[in-house]
Design a protein around this motif. Structure first.
Motif, PDB file in Angstrom:
ATOM      1  N   VAL A 318      46.061  -6.540  90.156  1.00  0.00           N
ATOM      2  CA  VAL A 318      45.359  -6.917  88.922  1.00  0.00           C
ATOM      3  C   VAL A 318      46.006  -6.238  87.715  1.00  0.00           C
ATOM      4  O   VAL A 318      46.276  -6.881  86.686  1.00  0.00           O
ATOM      5  CB  VAL A 318      43.860  -6.526  89.029  1.00  0.00           C
ATOM      6  N   ALA A 319      46.270  -4.941  87.851  1.00  0.00           N
ATOM      7  CA  ALA A 319      46.854  -4.196  86.720  1.00  0.00           C
ATOM      8  C   ALA A 319      48.272  -4.672  86.439  1.00  0.00           C
ATOM      9  O   ALA A 319      48.658  -4.852  85.269  1.00  0.00           O
ATOM     10  CB  ALA A 319      46.842  -2.703  87.024  1.00  0.00           C
ATOM     11  N   ALA A 320      49.049  -4.928  87.494  1.00  0.00           N
ATOM     12  CA  ALA A 320      50.451  -5.346  87.313  1.00  0.00           C
ATOM     13  C   ALA A 320      50.526  -6.707  86.642  1.00  0.00           C
ATOM     14  O   ALA A 320      51.428  -6.967  85.835  1.00  0.00           O
ATOM     15  CB  ALA A 320      51.164  -5.362  88.659  1.00  0.00           C
ATOM     16  N   GLU A 346      53.715  -1.859 100.170  1.00  0.00           N
ATOM     17  CA  GLU A 346      53.429  -3.270  99.904  1.00  0.00           C
ATOM     18  C   GLU A 346      53.598  -3.573  98.418  1.00  0.00           C
ATOM     19  O   GLU A 346      54.118  -4.626  98.043  1.00  0.00           O
ATOM     20  CB  GLU A 346      52.023  -3.636 100.393  1.00  0.00           C
ATOM     21  N   ALA A 347      53.174  -2.635  97.586  1.00  0.00           N
ATOM     22  CA  ALA A 347      53.344  -2.810  96.138  1.00  0.00           C
ATOM     23  C   ALA A 347      54.831  -2.864  95.783  1.00  0.00           C
ATOM     24  O   ALA A 347      55.250  -3.620  94.887  1.00  0.00           O
ATOM     25  CB  ALA A 347      52.655  -1.672  95.393  1.00  0.00           C
ATOM     26  N   MET A 348      55.623  -2.073  96.505  1.00  0.00           N
ATOM     27  CA  MET A 348      57.076  -2.105  96.279  1.00  0.00           C
ATOM     28  C   MET A 348      57.643  -3.462  96.665  1.00  0.00           C
ATOM     29  O   MET A 348      58.399  -4.068  95.916  1.00  0.00           O
ATOM     30  CB  MET A 348      57.726  -1.006  97.113  1.00  0.00           C
ATOM     31  N   HIS A 349      57.267  -3.925  97.851  1.00  0.00           N
ATOM     32  CA  HIS A 349      57.789  -5.205  98.348  1.00  0.00           C
ATOM     33  C   HIS A 349      57.382  -6.371  97.460  1.00  0.00           C
ATOM     34  O   HIS A 349      58.128  -7.336  97.308  1.00  0.00           O
ATOM     35  CB  HIS A 349      57.323  -5.443  99.797  1.00  0.00           C
ATOM     36  N   ILE A 355      57.224  -3.384  88.071  1.00  0.00           N
ATOM     37  CA  ILE A 355      56.465  -3.765  86.870  1.00  0.00           C
ATOM     38  C   ILE A 355      55.858  -2.523  86.205  1.00  0.00           C
ATOM     39  O   ILE A 355      55.971  -2.330  84.988  1.00  0.00           O
ATOM     40  CB  ILE A 355      55.358  -4.789  87.225  1.00  0.00           C
ATOM     41  N   PHE A 356      55.240  -1.672  87.031  1.00  0.00           N
ATOM     42  CA  PHE A 356      54.628  -0.446  86.480  1.00  0.00           C
ATOM     43  C   PHE A 356      55.690   0.444  85.826  1.00  0.00           C
ATOM     44  O   PHE A 356      55.484   0.968  84.733  1.00  0.00           O
ATOM     45  CB  PHE A 356      53.892   0.333  87.585  1.00  0.00           C
ATOM     46  N   MET A 357      56.841   0.598  86.510  1.00  0.00           N
ATOM     47  CA  MET A 357      57.864   1.508  85.967  1.00  0.00           C
ATOM     48  C   MET A 357      58.537   0.917  84.741  1.00  0.00           C
ATOM     49  O   MET A 357      58.844   1.637  83.789  1.00  0.00           O
ATOM     50  CB  MET A 357      58.853   1.888  87.070  1.00  0.00           C
ATOM     51  N   GLU A 358      58.751  -0.390  84.744  1.00  0.00           N
ATOM     52  CA  GLU A 358      59.283  -1.067  83.544  1.00  0.00           C
ATOM     53  C   GLU A 358      58.350  -0.857  82.354  1.00  0.00           C
ATOM     54  O   GLU A 358      58.792  -0.694  81.219  1.00  0.00           O
ATOM     55  CB  GLU A 358      59.425  -2.573  83.801  1.00  0.00           C
ATOM     56  N   ALA A 359      57.060  -0.889  82.640  1.00  0.00           N
ATOM     57  CA  ALA A 359      56.061  -0.732  81.566  1.00  0.00           C
ATOM     58  C   ALA A 359      56.002   0.705  81.045  1.00  0.00           C
ATOM     59  O   ALA A 359      55.509   0.944  79.950  1.00  0.00           O
ATOM     60  CB  ALA A 359      54.686  -1.151  82.071  1.00  0.00           C
ATOM     61  N   PRO A 408      40.685  -1.372  86.886  1.00  0.00           N
ATOM     62  CA  PRO A 408      42.149  -1.372  86.772  1.00  0.00           C
ATOM     63  C   PRO A 408      42.641  -2.308  85.656  1.00  0.00           C
ATOM     64  O   PRO A 408      43.584  -1.978  84.934  1.00  0.00           O
ATOM     65  CB  PRO A 408      42.602  -1.865  88.149  1.00  0.00           C
ATOM     66  N   ALA A 409      41.987  -3.455  85.492  1.00  0.00           N
ATOM     67  CA  ALA A 409      42.403  -4.393  84.434  1.00  0.00           C
ATOM     68  C   ALA A 409      42.219  -3.761  83.061  1.00  0.00           C
ATOM     69  O   ALA A 409      43.119  -3.819  82.207  1.00  0.00           O
ATOM     70  CB  ALA A 409      41.593  -5.690  84.532  1.00  0.00           C
ATOM     71  N   THR A 410      41.067  -3.156  82.844  1.00  0.00           N
ATOM     72  CA  THR A 410      40.802  -2.537  81.540  1.00  0.00           C
ATOM     73  C   THR A 410      41.737  -1.355  81.310  1.00  0.00           C
ATOM     74  O   THR A 410      42.196  -1.134  80.181  1.00  0.00           O
ATOM     75  CB  THR A 410      39.314  -2.109  81.453  1.00  0.00           C
ATOM     76  N   SER A 411      42.060  -0.628  82.365  1.00  0.00           N
ATOM     77  CA  SER A 411      42.975   0.511  82.198  1.00  0.00           C
ATOM     78  C   SER A 411      44.376   0.015  81.842  1.00  0.00           C
ATOM     79  O   SER A 411      45.078   0.634  81.032  1.00  0.00           O
ATOM     80  CB  SER A 411      43.005   1.380  83.462  1.00  0.00           C
ATOM     81  N   ALA A 412      44.785  -1.126  82.406  1.00  0.00           N
ATOM     82  CA  ALA A 412      46.110  -1.669  82.096  1.00  0.00           C
ATOM     83  C   ALA A 412      46.174  -2.125  80.635  1.00  0.00           C
ATOM     84  O   ALA A 412      47.132  -1.829  79.913  1.00  0.00           O
ATOM     85  CB  ALA A 412      46.439  -2.829  83.030  1.00  0.00           C
ATOM     86  N   ALA A 413      45.133  -2.833  80.192  1.00  0.00           N
ATOM     87  CA  ALA A 413      45.090  -3.279  78.788  1.00  0.00           C
ATOM     88  C   ALA A 413      45.084  -2.066  77.857  1.00  0.00           C
ATOM     89  O   ALA A 413      45.733  -2.062  76.803  1.00  0.00           O
ATOM     90  CB  ALA A 413      43.846  -4.137  78.563  1.00  0.00           C
ATOM     91  N   THR A 414      44.367  -1.024  78.264  1.00  0.00           N
ATOM     92  CA  THR A 414      44.280   0.205  77.465  1.00  0.00           C
ATOM     93  C   THR A 414      45.642   0.902  77.390  1.00  0.00           C
ATOM     94  O   THR A 414      46.022   1.434  76.339  1.00  0.00           O
ATOM     95  CB  THR A 414      43.203   1.137  78.074  1.00  0.00           C
ATOM     96  N   ALA A 415      46.389   0.876  78.485  1.00  0.00           N
ATOM     97  CA  ALA A 415      47.722   1.488  78.487  1.00  0.00           C
ATOM     98  C   ALA A 415      48.630   0.776  77.480  1.00  0.00           C
ATOM     99  O   ALA A 415      49.396   1.416  76.753  1.00  0.00           O
ATOM    100  CB  ALA A 415      48.329   1.430  79.886  1.00  0.00           C
ATOM    101  N   ILE A 416      48.531  -0.538  77.416  1.00  0.00           N
ATOM    102  CA  ILE A 416      49.377  -1.321  76.502  1.00  0.00           C
ATOM    103  C   ILE A 416      49.063  -0.983  75.044  1.00  0.00           C
ATOM    104  O   ILE A 416      49.955  -0.816  74.220  1.00  0.00           O
ATOM    105  CB  ILE A 416      49.173  -2.841  76.753  1.00  0.00           C
ATOM    106  N   GLU A 417      47.776  -0.833  74.750  1.00  0.00           N
ATOM    107  CA  GLU A 417      47.377  -0.637  73.355  1.00  0.00           C
ATOM    108  C   GLU A 417      47.262   0.836  72.951  1.00  0.00           C
ATOM    109  O   GLU A 417      47.188   1.146  71.769  1.00  0.00           O
ATOM    110  CB  GLU A 417      46.048  -1.365  73.090  1.00  0.00           C
ATOM    111  N   GLY A 418      47.204   1.729  73.948  1.00  0.00           N
ATOM    112  CA  GLY A 418      47.051   3.150  73.624  1.00  0.00           C
ATOM    113  C   GLY A 418      45.647   3.481  73.167  1.00  0.00           C
ATOM    114  O   GLY A 418      45.361   4.583  72.723  1.00  0.00           O
ATOM    115  N   MET A 419      44.784   2.517  73.263  1.00  0.00           N
ATOM    116  CA  MET A 419      43.364   2.713  72.943  1.00  0.00           C
ATOM    117  C   MET A 419      42.565   1.774  73.825  1.00  0.00           C
ATOM    118  O   MET A 419      43.105   0.785  74.339  1.00  0.00           O
ATOM    119  CB  MET A 419      43.093   2.462  71.466  1.00  0.00           C
ATOM    120  N   ILE A 420      41.308   2.092  74.037  1.00  0.00           N
ATOM    121  CA  ILE A 420      40.499   1.281  74.949  1.00  0.00           C
ATOM    122  C   ILE A 420      40.554  -0.178  74.499  1.00  0.00           C
ATOM    123  O   ILE A 420      40.378  -0.477  73.307  1.00  0.00           O
ATOM    124  CB  ILE A 420      39.046   1.798  75.024  1.00  0.00           C
ATOM    125  N   ALA A 421      40.870  -1.084  75.459  1.00  0.00           N
ATOM    126  CA  ALA A 421      41.117  -2.480  75.097  1.00  0.00           C
ATOM    127  C   ALA A 421      40.482  -3.426  76.106  1.00  0.00           C
ATOM    128  O   ALA A 421      40.366  -3.118  77.293  1.00  0.00           O
ATOM    129  CB  ALA A 421      42.621  -2.728  75.023  1.00  0.00           C
TER     130      ALA A 421
END
Lengths: 427, 175
Positions: A318-320, A346-349, A355-359, A408-421
């Motif tokens: 979901v986060a990826a 499995e996440a590696m495969h 995706i996480f490391m690119e981000a 996890p979805a909200t945490s991913a959006a928050t990581a992108i924006e640097g604020m709760i998103a």
């Protein structure tokens, strides 16, 4: 009069009722980790009773601080490791094979419907997702469990929560359980089992059901519990296919562990989640829950994705999906701790780790990690973390730190924006 | 059997969790005694000082609802024990903390809100002391030149654990 699943499990495991209201039950699984077990081991040695009731029913893992960070945590790991070797406990998971207990043990097929399970860890309630009675206990209960294979409980009453409707896009099991905790309050289910029922639960994967049951303790609940069904059978099939001729036969056996239609409940709560939006906690208690829209724009210093609540493959997917092709904000640091080695691989495969490391995420080994501020990912005074974990207590992730719990979805959006998103704009 | 009583420490807030009683960073200690300096270190409460004289002299804690919620860590009862606090009196407890107290042969006593309020009315006196009589199921509170006796409910199992000195000894004899 019908029985709840918890009542059926208690009746079938009853060893003694020393006083009215206290039931001593036989244990099917006793799980151990390196933080709460070593003092039990040392006490057993001091008493001249360094024995275990059944080596096959004891499971052990080093997960809270691993690989060890200092001499003290190395000593804790060593006490557990030496004990597991000394007693021939084959299901012991050390560095390289270890992961977060409540993700690792289900993945190994150790939990079955109708089981009684204890561990010196409050989030043991997670395993109720399989139709088991699973309770967190302290070190003394664990010690007696290791030695005698029994544990005493005030037989819990059951709160039945019917989760009706359908989940909207961007709303997940984590949002549901935070909402439920908000409704019940942090002690709304003390000495109660929380039975999660209804079409929304039936449609959930085992991973999502584990997320629900995992946080039963945050409402004070003794165990979360879900009815075993075809989803449970499918998940466990690799481990049980020699025990049952067909999945149908397994399902029939598992269904014995279901609450009767005329079971009596302490309380029945009906919740319709159709209009539920993603939610976030805002204070220092997990029942302080608000829609993400009311919290959007709150700056964060760190994003943490992992733990026994939300460190499973489904969570990473979901986060990826949100992070793919995007970068985390330059003002934020983001940490992913896949909960087990299998999830990591499995996440590696699947290309998720890329995706996480690119981000811009740091990917750690499987561990409880930042969740309880004991090893990595600790916050400095005044820092804020958007976290997929289970507790936002003051100082939980580091003295003076603030934690906002979310999916996890909200945490991913928050990581992108640097604020709760709000994650819905990225879906 | 342990004794239960002496100067009282009043913690006037509900939902005090075990992270506040003993932060996770100290869970790497291997002996109970090593926890001793860290009791209630992360508790933020007006007028409360974890290193203060009142805290250090206390033998009984009085608090509000849902005391000891959160993590199952038995380090919370242990850090009280090694600081000679053997009883907590509260409006209610989280299940695991409550059981951990009795399992260690200590006392987690529940009183209705109005009785807890009455105990808190003694918080201002410098000489307030509280004694818990497990056998008779009575609390004696004295301070400011007055006193009360408050009966309390206790499950027979929890009482037996206190009298046996804890769950390991009890279970070892019985199972």
């Amino acid at each position: 009069m019908g029985k709840t699943i918890a009542e059926k499990i208690f009746a079938s495991h009853l060893v003694d009722e020393p006083f009215a209201g206290t039931k001593v039950v036989r244990l099917d699984v006793v799980m151990c980790h390196e933080i709460t077990t070593p003092i039990a081991i040392d006490d057993l040695i001091a008493r001249g009773k360094d024995r275990v009731f059944d080596t096959g029913k004891i499971k052990a893992v080093i997960d809270h601080v691993t690989p060890s960070k200092d001499s003290k945590t190395a000593t804790q790991a060593k006490i557990l490791r030496d004990w597991a070797r000394r007693h021939g406990i084959k299901d012991f998971f050390d560095v390289g094979a270890n992961g977060v207990c409540h993700a690792l043990f289900p993945e190994k097929g150790f939990i079955r419907p109708g089981y009684t399970v204890i561990m010196g860890d409050s989030h043991t309630c997670t395993h109720g997702a399989f139709g088991a009675f699973a309770a967190g206990v302290g070190t003394t209960d664990l010690e007696v469990g290791i030695l005698k294979g029994v544990c005493a409980f005030r037989e819990p009453k059951t709160i039945r929560i019917n989760i009706n409707g359908t989940l909207s896009k961007g709303v997940y099991a984590k949002d549901v359980i935070l909402f439920v905790i908000g409704q019940l309050g942090v002690n709304g289910a003390t000495d109660r089992v929380i039975e999660f029922r209804g079409p929304v639960v039936e449609a959930m994967s085992m991973e999502s059901r584990m997320t629900l049951c995992n946080m039963a303790i945050e409402a004070g609940g003794t165990s979360g519990i879900c009815m075993p069904d075809a989803v449970t059978v499918d998940y466990l099939w690799p481990f049980i296919n020699s025990d049952y001729p067909t999945k149908e036969a397994a399902l029939k056996a598992f269904k014995e562990w279901s609450s009767d239609p005329d079971a009596v409940y302490d309380r029945v709560v009906d919740i319709d989640v159709t209009k539920l939006t993603p939610v976030v906690t805002y204070g220092y208690k997990p029942d302080l829950v608000k829609p993400v829209t009311e919290m959007a724009g709150t700056p964060v210093d760190q994003v943490y994705l992992g733990s026994c609540t939300n460190g499973r493959l489904e969570d990473l997917r979901v986060a990826a999906a949100i992070l793919k092709g995007r970068k985390i904000a330059p003002t934020v640091r983001a940490i992913l701790s896949p909960a087990t080695p299998q999830i990591y691989r499995e996440a590696m495969h699947e290309g998720l780790i890329d995706i996480f490391m690119e981000a811009g995420f740091c990917v750690t080994n499987p561990t409880c990690g930042a969740c309880l501020g004991m090893s990595n990912g600790v916050l400095a005074d005044g820092e804020v973390c958007a976290s997929t974990t289970n507790r936002n207590f003051m100082g939980r992730m580091g003295k003076g730190g603030m934690v906002h719990l979310m999916s996890p979805a909200t945490s991913a959006a928050t990581a992108i924006e640097g604020m709760i998103a709000d994650p819905r704009k990225y879906l | 059997m342990k004794t239960f009583g002496g100067p009282a420490l009043f913690l006037d807030r509900a939902d005090i969790n075990t992270d506040e009683i003993i932060p996770a960073k100290y869970l790497n200690e291997i002996t109970k005694q090593d926890l001793q300096p860290y009791m209630l270190e992360d508790l933020k409460l007006a007028g409360f000082d974890p290193q203060g004289e009142k805290t250090r002299e206390a033998r009984v804690v009085v608090s509000r609802a849902n005391f000891g919620c959160g993590s199952s860590r038995e380090h919370a009862p242990w850090v009280f024990e090694v600081n000679d606090i053997t009883a907590v009196i509260a409006e209610s407890f989280a299940r695991i903390f409550r059981q951990n107290m009795f399992n260690c042969g200590m006392a987690a006593i529940e009183l209705p809100k109005e009785k807890i309020d009455l105990l808190f009315s003694y918080a201002g006196y410098p000489d307030t002391s509280i004694f818990v009589d497990i056998a008779a199921q009575k609390i004696n509170v004295n301070g400011g030149g007055k006193g009360e006796v408050l009966p309390f409910e206790l499950s027979p199992f929890d009482k037996a654990l206190v009298l046996a000195g804890g769950w390991v000894d009890y279970a070892d004899q019985k199972y």
